[in-house]
Motif scaffolding. Structure first.
Motif, short mmCIF file in Angstrom:
data_model
loop_
_atom_site.label_atom_id
_atom_site.label_comp_id
_atom_site.label_asym_id
_atom_site.label_seq_id
_atom_site.Cartn_x
_atom_site.Cartn_y
_atom_site.Cartn_z
N SER A 71 12.18 3.37 3.81
CA SER A 71 12.07 2.74 2.85
C SER A 71 10.60 3.03 2.36
CB SER A 71 12.59 1.19 2.86
OG SER A 71 11.70 0.45 3.47
N GLY A 72 10.33 2.90 1.00
CA GLY A 72 9.02 2.98 0.45
C GLY A 72 8.22 1.77 1.03
N ALA A 73 8.90 0.53 1.06
CA ALA A 73 8.29 -0.56 1.57
C ALA A 73 7.66 -0.58 2.93
CB ALA A 73 9.15 -1.74 1.20
N SER A 74 8.24 0.04 3.73
CA SER A 74 7.89 0.40 5.24
C SER A 74 6.75 1.21 5.16
CB SER A 74 9.18 0.93 6.03
OG SER A 74 9.41 2.47 5.66
N ARG A 75 6.81 2.16 4.36
CA ARG A 75 5.40 3.19 4.24
C ARG A 75 4.14 2.29 3.64
NH1 ARG A 75 9.57 7.00 2.55
NH2 ARG A 75 8.81 6.76 0.24
N ALA A 76 4.60 1.18 2.69
CA ALA A 76 3.74 0.68 2.09
C ALA A 76 2.93 -0.34 2.92
CB ALA A 76 4.25 -0.12 1.03
N LEU A 125 3.18 1.68 -5.43
CA LEU A 125 4.06 2.77 -5.97
C LEU A 125 5.18 3.14 -4.87
CD1 LEU A 125 2.03 5.02 -8.32
CD2 LEU A 125 3.19 3.06 -8.64
N ALA A 126 4.76 2.92 -3.75
CA ALA A 126 5.84 3.32 -2.76
C ALA A 126 6.99 2.33 -2.69
CB ALA A 126 5.18 3.37 -1.36
N GLU A 127 6.52 1.04 -2.73
CA GLU A 127 7.49 0.01 -3.12
C GLU A 127 8.59 0.22 -4.34
OE1 GLU A 127 5.19 -3.63 -0.46
OE2 GLU A 127 4.85 -3.39 -2.77
N GLY A 128 7.61 0.77 -5.40
CA GLY A 128 8.58 0.64 -6.57
C GLY A 128 9.52 1.94 -6.53
N LEU A 129 9.21 3.10 -5.60
CA LEU A 129 10.22 4.11 -5.55
C LEU A 129 11.62 3.51 -5.24
CD1 LEU A 129 8.31 7.10 -3.54
CD2 LEU A 129 9.58 7.04 -5.77
N LEU A 177 1.28 10.18 1.56
CA LEU A 177 2.18 9.41 2.42
C LEU A 177 3.30 8.14 1.59
CD1 LEU A 177 -0.72 8.47 5.02
CD2 LEU A 177 0.79 10.68 4.70
N ALA A 178 2.68 7.79 0.45
CA ALA A 178 3.38 6.91 -0.38
C ALA A 178 4.93 7.69 -0.60
CB ALA A 178 2.67 6.63 -1.52
N ALA A 179 4.76 8.94 -0.96
CA ALA A 179 6.29 9.70 -1.32
C ALA A 179 6.98 10.00 -0.01
CB ALA A 179 5.79 11.14 -1.88
N GLY A 180 6.39 9.85 1.18
CA GLY A 180 7.24 10.26 2.34
C GLY A 180 6.91 11.37 2.91
N CYS A 181 6.00 12.16 2.42
CA CYS A 181 5.60 13.31 2.95
C CYS A 181 4.61 13.29 4.41
CB CYS A 181 4.71 14.23 1.93
SG CYS A 181 5.38 14.64 0.42
N THR A 182 4.82 14.62 5.01
CA THR A 182 3.64 14.31 6.23
C THR A 182 2.64 15.37 5.79
OG1 THR A 182 5.02 16.08 7.38
CG2 THR A 182 5.61 13.80 8.02
N ALA A 183 1.57 15.35 6.22
CA ALA A 183 0.49 15.91 5.80
C ALA A 183 -0.66 16.58 6.78
CB ALA A 183 -0.44 15.07 4.91
N ILE A 184 -1.43 17.59 6.32
CA ILE A 184 -2.20 18.12 7.12
C ILE A 184 -3.68 18.08 6.14
CG2 ILE A 184 -3.36 20.13 8.34
CD1 ILE A 184 -0.10 20.48 7.90
N GLU A 484 0.86 7.50 -11.53
CA GLU A 484 2.22 7.87 -11.15
C GLU A 484 2.41 9.29 -11.34
OE1 GLU A 484 5.41 5.96 -13.41
OE2 GLU A 484 4.67 3.97 -13.12
N TRP A 485 1.55 10.00 -11.92
CA TRP A 485 1.62 11.51 -11.88
C TRP A 485 1.17 11.93 -10.43
CZ3 TRP A 485 -0.53 7.96 -15.34
CH2 TRP A 485 0.13 8.10 -16.50
#
Length: 514
Positions: A71-76, A125-129, A177-184, A484-485
């Motif tokens: 969930s977005g809330a967990s990432r938030a 915004l992660a929660e809002g997703l 990270l908010a969107a759920g991506c992993t990153a370098i 949001e963009w």
């Protein structure tokens, strides 16, 4: 302020610290003193391979339920924990930023406030997703229902510059990270210290391993193989299996990144350079306009992609205004960035110092006049310091008018009519930002619409809020960060359509019953 030892860090890959496979390093040079403070690890393609594998594994772990489709809330919760740690470590982070890139301490501290605020904003915004998932789509046929899912695009490569080391990284890391991506994340080799401290913060808050990997290193050795990595291109889930490269830097480097990404059909979002105008009409308060002109060009030591470094001033006030502007400029405190009250520190490196001085020298040789500045400050014998410089008698064919200096240099032209001002403002291959200063609101509105840029400031210069979109056109790049963009950069939109009728579709004749 007392001297500060820089922390000893390694590459941050898969939730742990790792030495570079080839054991290379890069010296850290304080641009104020020219002293070597220590070194940072220098990643190469071998380390990129390991980091990509870690990000790939983290994205797919437990079918994505651990991060990508949690969930977005967990990432938030993680984003807010990072924000809290940034607030806690603000004095250290600001100090590291100052000695690493030359930014005045007060400005670096201001940046840390923005870093924390940006993580908090994207936590919201992660929660809002969560609430936006499954948004219905209106269809013309009652036998179907359709809805939309917003899903992380995949593994993302984030390549960032040296003028706002941690803030520009945060502009990308937080929404990714908010969107759920992993990153370098590959920060600039000229100022990586605070990004390595971001890795330490991620470790402290328990960010799941592999979600954010941080590689310091040279662009050709680490950035290029990251942008072109073929295995990353094969990352697939509902997110189309593509890497998004979010990049900030020069247009030349941007072209190389685009070429590498195009080979594997990767989407690219770029915020590149600028040569932004500031237009001053005749009906203004001269001192207010002077302060915004100084701030717009010389803040962050002039090393701002959106610096309003082309002053376009109405001919009826030009002489009086420039006289006032020189007095403002001469009042700027130039010093070691850790000194109290510093408002202009050094540019980031010896190479950048030489580049800025060459721009000034070329302007003189082409017939321009150095109204003030143009040299090293007399009271500073060491460090990569350049006096704030104002250049007049400029023509539109001169290099100083056309090319980004990325240093404390302002060039000046006058105009007589509104149309002429607009033409001069648009006389650039760049299109990142512009400023318009006038007490006539209707004129400000007309000019704002007529200037071909991504951001316009009215009666100010350089305000930046992470709630509003940021980006440019023309050679200044494409795509929008922030707001949001910025989150949308890291999301893929999936349509799900369901046939809900109990009747057969009826397109074909059924076969005879046996």
């Amino acid at each position: 302020m007392a001297a500060i030892p820089i922390p000893t860090r390694q590459l941050y890959i898969d939730g742990s610290w790792k030495l570079p496979i080839l054991n290379k390093c890069i010296p850290v040079i304080n641009p104020s003193t020219e002293e070597i403070l220590g070194d940072i690890p220098a990643a190469t393609a071998e380390d990129v391979d390991v980091a990509v594998e870690a990000a790939h594994k983290a994205f797919y772990r437990n079918r994505g339920k651990d991060w990508a489709f949690a969930s977005g809330a967990s990432r938030a919760k993680y984003l807010r924990a990072i924000a809290a740690k940034v607030v806690e470590k603000k004095p250290l982070l600001a100090k590291l930023e100052s000695i690493d890139c030359g930014k005045p301490y007060d400005e670096a501290a201001w940046d840390m406030d923005d870093v924390a605020g940006c993580f908090e904003y994207y936590a919201d915004l992660a929660e809002g997703l969560d609430a936006k998932q499954g948004a219905p789509v209106s269809l013309p046929m009652e036998t179907f229902k359709s809805h939309v899912l917003k899903e992380p695009i995949g593994v993302v490569a984030l390549i960032t510059p040296w003028n706002y080391p941690l803030l520009m990284a945060t502009w990308k890391v937080a929404p990714a990270l908010a969107a759920g991506c992993t990153a370098i994340l590959k920060p600039s080799e000229l100022s990586s210290l605070t990004c390595l401290e971001l890795a330490a913060i991620c470790e402290e808050v328990g960010l799941p391993s592999g979600v954010l990997n941080i590689l310091t290193g040279l662009g050709p050795d680490a950035g290029a193989p990251l942008a072109a990595h073929p295995k990353v291109d094969k990352v697939q889930l509902s997110a189309m299996g593509l890497v998004l490269i979010a990049f900030t830097g020069s247009s030349a480097t941007g072209s190389r990144i685009m070429t590498a990404a195009a080979q594997l059909v990767k989407p690219v979002s770029m915020e590149l350079g600028g040569k932004s105008p500031i237009i001053l009409f005749e009906d203004i308060d001269l001192d207010k306009a002077a302060e915004w002109t100084v701030f717009g060009c010389f803040w962050t030591n002039g090393q701002i992609c959106s610096a309003t470094s082309r002053l376009i001033v109405h001919e009826s006030i030009a002489a009086e205004f420039l006289d006032r502007l020189v007095k403002w400029v001469k009042n700027i405190k130039i010093s070691d960035p850790l000194e109290e009250g510093c408002r202009l520190g050094p540019v980031v490196s010896e190479g950048q110092y030489q580049k800025v001085m060459n721009f000034i020298s070329t302007a003189k040789s082409e017939g321009a006049t150095i109204l003030t500045g143009g040299t090293r400050p007399k009271h500073l014998s060491k460090g990569f310091f350049v006096e704030p410089t104002i250049i007049t008698d400029v023509t539109t064919s001169m290099e100083i008018w056309r090319e980004e200096v990325f240093g404390p240099v302002l060039c000046v032209k006058t105009f007589g009519s509104e149309d002429e001002a607009i033409d001069l403002a648009n006389d650039s291959e760049y299109g990142l930002a512009a400023a318009v200063i006038s007490n006539d609101e209707e004129r400000c509105d007309r000019v704002s619409k007529a200037i071909r840029v991504g951001c316009v400031w009215v009666n100010c210069s350089q305000p930046c809020f992470f709630q509003a979109p940021w980006g440019g056109i023309k050679r200044s790049g494409f795509g929008r960060e922030l707001g949001e963009w910025g989150l949308d950069n890291y999301l893929s939109v999936k349509q799900v359509t369901k046939y809900i009728s109990s009747d057969p579709w009826g397109w074909y004749q059924p076969p005879p019953k046996q």
